[in-house]
Scaffold this motif. Structure first.
Motif, PDB file in Angstrom:
ATOM      1  N   ARG A  16      35.127  30.651  71.956  1.00 40.48           N
ATOM      2  CA  ARG A  16      33.786  30.202  72.381  1.00 40.48           C
ATOM      3  C   ARG A  16      32.886  31.385  72.736  1.00 40.48           C
ATOM      4  NH1 ARG A  16      31.481  25.490  74.691  1.00 40.48           N
ATOM      5  NH2 ARG A  16      33.392  24.282  74.538  1.00 40.48           N
ATOM      6  N   VAL A  17      33.463  32.373  73.429  1.00 40.65           N
ATOM      7  CA  VAL A  17      32.672  33.534  73.892  1.00 40.65           C
ATOM      8  C   VAL A  17      32.185  34.386  72.721  1.00 40.65           C
ATOM      9  CG1 VAL A  17      32.796  35.704  75.197  1.00 40.65           C
ATOM     10  CG2 VAL A  17      33.859  33.623  76.119  1.00 40.65           C
ATOM     11  N   HIS A  18      33.038  34.576  71.710  1.00 43.34           N
ATOM     12  CA  HIS A  18      32.685  35.502  70.627  1.00 43.34           C
ATOM     13  C   HIS A  18      32.118  34.819  69.383  1.00 43.34           C
ATOM     14  CE1 HIS A  18      35.439  38.183  73.039  1.00 43.34           C
ATOM     15  NE2 HIS A  18      34.304  38.856  72.985  1.00 43.34           N
ATOM     16  N   HIS A  19      31.916  33.501  69.467  1.00 45.11           N
ATOM     17  CA  HIS A  19      31.299  32.798  68.339  1.00 45.11           C
ATOM     18  C   HIS A  19      29.786  32.956  68.457  1.00 45.11           C
ATOM     19  CE1 HIS A  19      29.681  29.110  66.306  1.00 45.11           C
ATOM     20  NE2 HIS A  19      30.502  29.571  65.377  1.00 45.11           N
ATOM     21  N   GLU A  20      29.141  33.391  67.379  1.00 40.45           N
ATOM     22  CA  GLU A  20      27.699  33.682  67.411  1.00 40.45           C
ATOM     23  C   GLU A  20      26.965  32.960  66.296  1.00 40.45           C
ATOM     24  OE1 GLU A  20      25.655  37.706  67.854  1.00 40.45           O
ATOM     25  OE2 GLU A  20      27.798  38.209  67.684  1.00 40.45           O
ATOM     26  N   VAL A  21      25.839  32.339  66.653  1.00 38.26           N
ATOM     27  CA  VAL A  21      24.961  31.723  65.655  1.00 38.26           C
ATOM     28  C   VAL A  21      23.551  32.223  65.933  1.00 38.26           C
ATOM     29  CG1 VAL A  21      24.136  29.566  64.643  1.00 38.26           C
ATOM     30  CG2 VAL A  21      26.389  29.643  65.694  1.00 38.26           C
ATOM     31  N   ARG A  22      22.889  32.807  64.936  1.00 38.29           N
ATOM     32  CA  ARG A  22      21.508  33.288  65.144  1.00 38.29           C
ATOM     33  C   ARG A  22      20.525  32.124  65.059  1.00 38.29           C
ATOM     34  NH1 ARG A  22      20.300  38.550  61.757  1.00 38.29           N
ATOM     35  NH2 ARG A  22      21.718  37.662  60.229  1.00 38.29           N
ATOM     36  N   ARG A  23      19.549  32.126  65.954  1.00 38.26           N
ATOM     37  CA  ARG A  23      18.578  31.014  65.997  1.00 38.26           C
ATOM     38  C   ARG A  23      17.209  31.505  65.574  1.00 38.26           C
ATOM     39  NH1 ARG A  23      20.825  26.012  68.277  1.00 38.26           N
ATOM     40  NH2 ARG A  23      22.887  26.642  68.915  1.00 38.26           N
ATOM     41  N   ARG A  82      36.672  28.030  66.973  1.00 37.18           N
ATOM     42  CA  ARG A  82      35.469  27.987  66.139  1.00 37.18           C
ATOM     43  C   ARG A  82      35.580  28.885  64.916  1.00 37.18           C
ATOM     44  NH1 ARG A  82      30.504  27.876  70.377  1.00 37.18           N
ATOM     45  NH2 ARG A  82      31.176  26.016  71.510  1.00 37.18           N
ATOM     46  N   THR A  83      34.728  28.597  63.924  1.00 37.22           N
ATOM     47  CA  THR A  83      34.695  29.385  62.704  1.00 37.22           C
ATOM     48  C   THR A  83      33.387  30.166  62.640  1.00 37.22           C
ATOM     49  OG1 THR A  83      36.004  27.689  61.577  1.00 37.22           O
ATOM     50  CG2 THR A  83      34.873  29.301  60.188  1.00 37.22           C
ATOM     51  N   GLN A  84      33.495  31.491  62.608  1.00 40.42           N
ATOM     52  CA  GLN A  84      32.322  32.364  62.519  1.00 40.42           C
ATOM     53  C   GLN A  84      31.972  32.600  61.069  1.00 40.42           C
ATOM     54  OE1 GLN A  84      30.517  34.067  65.142  1.00 40.42           O
ATOM     55  NE2 GLN A  84      29.139  34.295  63.391  1.00 40.42           N
ATOM     56  N   ARG A  85      30.704  32.275  60.682  1.00 39.07           N
ATOM     57  CA  ARG A  85      30.247  32.646  59.341  1.00 39.07           C
ATOM     58  C   ARG A  85      29.486  33.952  59.430  1.00 39.07           C
ATOM     59  NH1 ARG A  85      26.202  28.839  56.178  1.00 39.07           N
ATOM     60  NH2 ARG A  85      28.031  27.647  55.566  1.00 39.07           N
ATOM     61  N   LEU A  86      29.840  34.890  58.550  1.00 37.90           N
ATOM     62  CA  LEU A  86      29.141  36.179  58.484  1.00 37.90           C
ATOM     63  C   LEU A  86      28.503  36.303  57.108  1.00 37.90           C
ATOM     64  CD1 LEU A  86      32.049  38.274  60.029  1.00 37.90           C
ATOM     65  CD2 LEU A  86      29.905  37.669  61.194  1.00 37.90           C
ATOM     66  N   SER A 101      46.677   9.382  65.498  1.00 37.68           N
ATOM     67  CA  SER A 101      47.191  10.644  66.010  1.00 37.68           C
ATOM     68  C   SER A 101      46.251  11.781  65.631  1.00 37.68           C
ATOM     69  CB  SER A 101      48.602  10.858  65.437  1.00 37.68           C
ATOM     70  OG  SER A 101      48.795  12.180  65.018  1.00 37.68           O
ATOM     71  N   VAL A 102      45.974  12.643  66.596  1.00 43.43           N
ATOM     72  CA  VAL A 102      45.066  13.776  66.372  1.00 43.43           C
ATOM     73  C   VAL A 102      45.745  15.048  66.852  1.00 43.43           C
ATOM     74  CG1 VAL A 102      42.911  14.854  67.123  1.00 43.43           C
ATOM     75  CG2 VAL A 102      42.955  12.406  66.597  1.00 43.43           C
ATOM     76  N   GLU A 103      45.770  16.064  66.001  1.00 45.24           N
ATOM     77  CA  GLU A 103      46.262  17.371  66.458  1.00 45.24           C
ATOM     78  C   GLU A 103      45.152  18.400  66.287  1.00 45.24           C
ATOM     79  OE1 GLU A 103      50.089  20.142  66.768  1.00 45.24           O
ATOM     80  OE2 GLU A 103      50.101  18.733  65.099  1.00 45.24           O
ATOM     81  N   LYS A 104      44.775  19.025  67.400  1.00 45.25           N
ATOM     82  CA  LYS A 104      43.777  20.100  67.363  1.00 45.25           C
ATOM     83  C   LYS A 104      44.516  21.421  67.438  1.00 45.25           C
ATOM     84  CE  LYS A 104      39.202  18.750  68.806  1.00 45.25           C
ATOM     85  NZ  LYS A 104      37.940  19.479  69.027  1.00 45.25           N
ATOM     86  N   LEU A 105      44.370  22.237  66.408  1.00 46.01           N
ATOM     87  CA  LEU A 105      45.038  23.536  66.363  1.00 46.01           C
ATOM     88  C   LEU A 105      44.040  24.633  66.710  1.00 46.01           C
ATOM     89  CD1 LEU A 105      46.937  23.002  62.984  1.00 46.01           C
ATOM     90  CD2 LEU A 105      47.854  22.753  65.301  1.00 46.01           C
ATOM     91  N   THR A 106      44.541  25.761  67.193  1.00 43.75           N
ATOM     92  CA  THR A 106      43.674  26.922  67.415  1.00 43.75           C
ATOM     93  C   THR A 106      44.151  28.073  66.546  1.00 43.75           C
ATOM     94  OG1 THR A 106      45.035  27.652  69.276  1.00 43.75           O
ATOM     95  CG2 THR A 106      43.089  26.331  69.816  1.00 43.75           C
ATOM     96  N   ALA A 107      43.216  28.943  66.187  1.00 44.46           N
ATOM     97  CA  ALA A 107      43.546  30.197  65.500  1.00 44.46           C
ATOM     98  C   ALA A 107      43.541  31.304  66.566  1.00 44.46           C
ATOM     99  CB  ALA A 107      42.523  30.471  64.402  1.00 44.46           C
ATOM    100  N   ILE A 108      43.476  32.541  66.126  1.00 47.07           N
ATOM    101  CA  ILE A 108      43.390  33.677  67.049  1.00 47.07           C
ATOM    102  C   ILE A 108      42.031  34.334  66.843  1.00 47.07           C
ATOM    103  CG2 ILE A 108      44.367  35.961  67.596  1.00 47.07           C
ATOM    104  CD1 ILE A 108      46.203  33.586  68.341  1.00 47.07           C
ATOM    105  N   CYS A 109      41.287  34.520  67.930  1.00 46.10           N
ATOM    106  CA  CYS A 109      39.957  35.143  67.844  1.00 46.10           C
ATOM    107  C   CYS A 109      40.089  36.566  67.320  1.00 46.10           C
ATOM    108  CB  CYS A 109      39.281  35.137  69.221  1.00 46.10           C
ATOM    109  SG  CYS A 109      37.681  36.003  69.209  1.00 46.10           S
ATOM    110  N   THR A 110      39.329  36.869  66.268  1.00 49.99           N
ATOM    111  CA  THR A 110      39.427  38.196  65.646  1.00 49.99           C
ATOM    112  C   THR A 110      38.832  39.288  66.533  1.00 49.99           C
ATOM    113  OG1 THR A 110      37.377  37.736  64.486  1.00 49.99           O
ATOM    114  CG2 THR A 110      39.418  37.355  63.258  1.00 49.99           C
ATOM    115  N   VAL A 111      38.039  38.898  67.556  1.00 52.89           N
ATOM    116  CA  VAL A 111      37.434  39.895  68.447  1.00 52.89           C
ATOM    117  C   VAL A 111      38.352  40.210  69.629  1.00 52.89           C
ATOM    118  CG1 VAL A 111      35.464  40.422  69.951  1.00 52.89           C
ATOM    119  CG2 VAL A 111      35.105  39.183  67.792  1.00 52.89           C
ATOM    120  N   CYS A 112      38.875  39.166  70.300  1.00 52.39           N
ATOM    121  CA  CYS A 112      39.591  39.402  71.568  1.00 52.39           C
ATOM    122  C   CYS A 112      41.036  38.912  71.601  1.00 52.39           C
ATOM    123  CB  CYS A 112      38.820  38.767  72.725  1.00 52.39           C
ATOM    124  SG  CYS A 112      38.903  36.957  72.712  1.00 52.39           S
TER     125      CYS A 112
END
Ligand code: ADP
Length: 201
Positions: free
Chosen positions: A194-201, A164-168, A147-158
């Motif tokens: 997905r839209v507001h998750h950012e990773v610098r390359r 996803r988890t944003q590291r700052l 059994s697998v449960e995928k939960l979502t949080a609330i995007c802090t931007v929108c």
């Protein structure tokens, strides 16, 4: 008809930080305690020693847990109460593990051995790291779980559902090349879509 979840089996709860994984683990474990089942919860220790601690959700609910350095320590602890894969009567009915992504690959074998031995194994952890890449042992656990449960949080931007988890680092998005596990850095984390998750390359 027998439920696929009536004997030993593996349940995995995943999602980004703040998605309620610990809350859900605590909810399942609390119900097992109400049903008078024997329950043992583990989590990874920051240092190298066993200690009594608790799993706490961001909203403040807690349940008692044993902090352990690795999967071998879980095995050793369970063996101390009786032969690990021997007499079912001496094993907990339910074993919960929080922050399971921090354990090495041995946690997969342990979880499967326990499920084979008749234990209900409930694991909670991050499916993705801060770069939104699969986290360590999680893909294998997800594939092998009943059994697998995928939960979502609330995007802090929108305010959309966040997967996803944003590291700052000092308020700025972290770099892709940063280590997955940071020690002693001035970092913070936010839930993002997905839209507001950012990773610098
Ligand atoms: P996880 O174990 O997945 O990190 P927790 O169970 O510890 O999650 O915490 C979930 C709780 O965090 C929510 O019930 C809510 O009270 C709180 N929370 C804080 N920030 C957020 C957010 N951005 N999205 C959703 N819940 C949040």
């Amino acid at each position: 008809l027998r439920s696929p979840y009536s004997g030993g089996h593996l349940e995995v709860i995943v999602g980004p930080m703040f998605s309620g994984k610990s809350e859900e683990l605590i909810r399942r474990v609390t119900r097992a305690v109400i049903a008078r089942q024997r329950v043992q919860v583990f989590k990874p220790a920051i240092d190298d020693r066993y200690h009594e601690t608790a799993v706490a959700s961001h909203a403040g609910r807690t349940v008692g847990a044993l902090a352990v350095p690795d999967a071998a320590a879980i095995r050793a602890h369970l063996a101390g109460e009786g032969p690990l894969l021997g007499a079912r009567a001496e094993m907990p009915d339910v074993i919960g593990i929080d922050e399971v992504q921090f354990f090495g690959p041995e946690i997969v074998t342990l979880a499967l051995d326990l499920a084979e031995a008749g234990v209900r194994v409930v694991l909670a952890g991050l499916d993705l790291d801060f770069r939104a890449e699969p986290f360590g042992c999680m893909p294998e656990l997800l594939a092998r779980a009943e059994s697998v449960e995928k939960l979502t949080a609330i995007c802090t931007v929108c305010g959309a559902p966040a997967t996803r988890t944003q590291r700052l680092i000092a308020g700025q998005p972290a770099h892709f090349a940063d280590p997955v596990v940071l020690v002693g850095a001035q970092e913070s984390y936010e839930a993002r879509c997905r839209v507001h998750h950012e990773v610098r390359r």
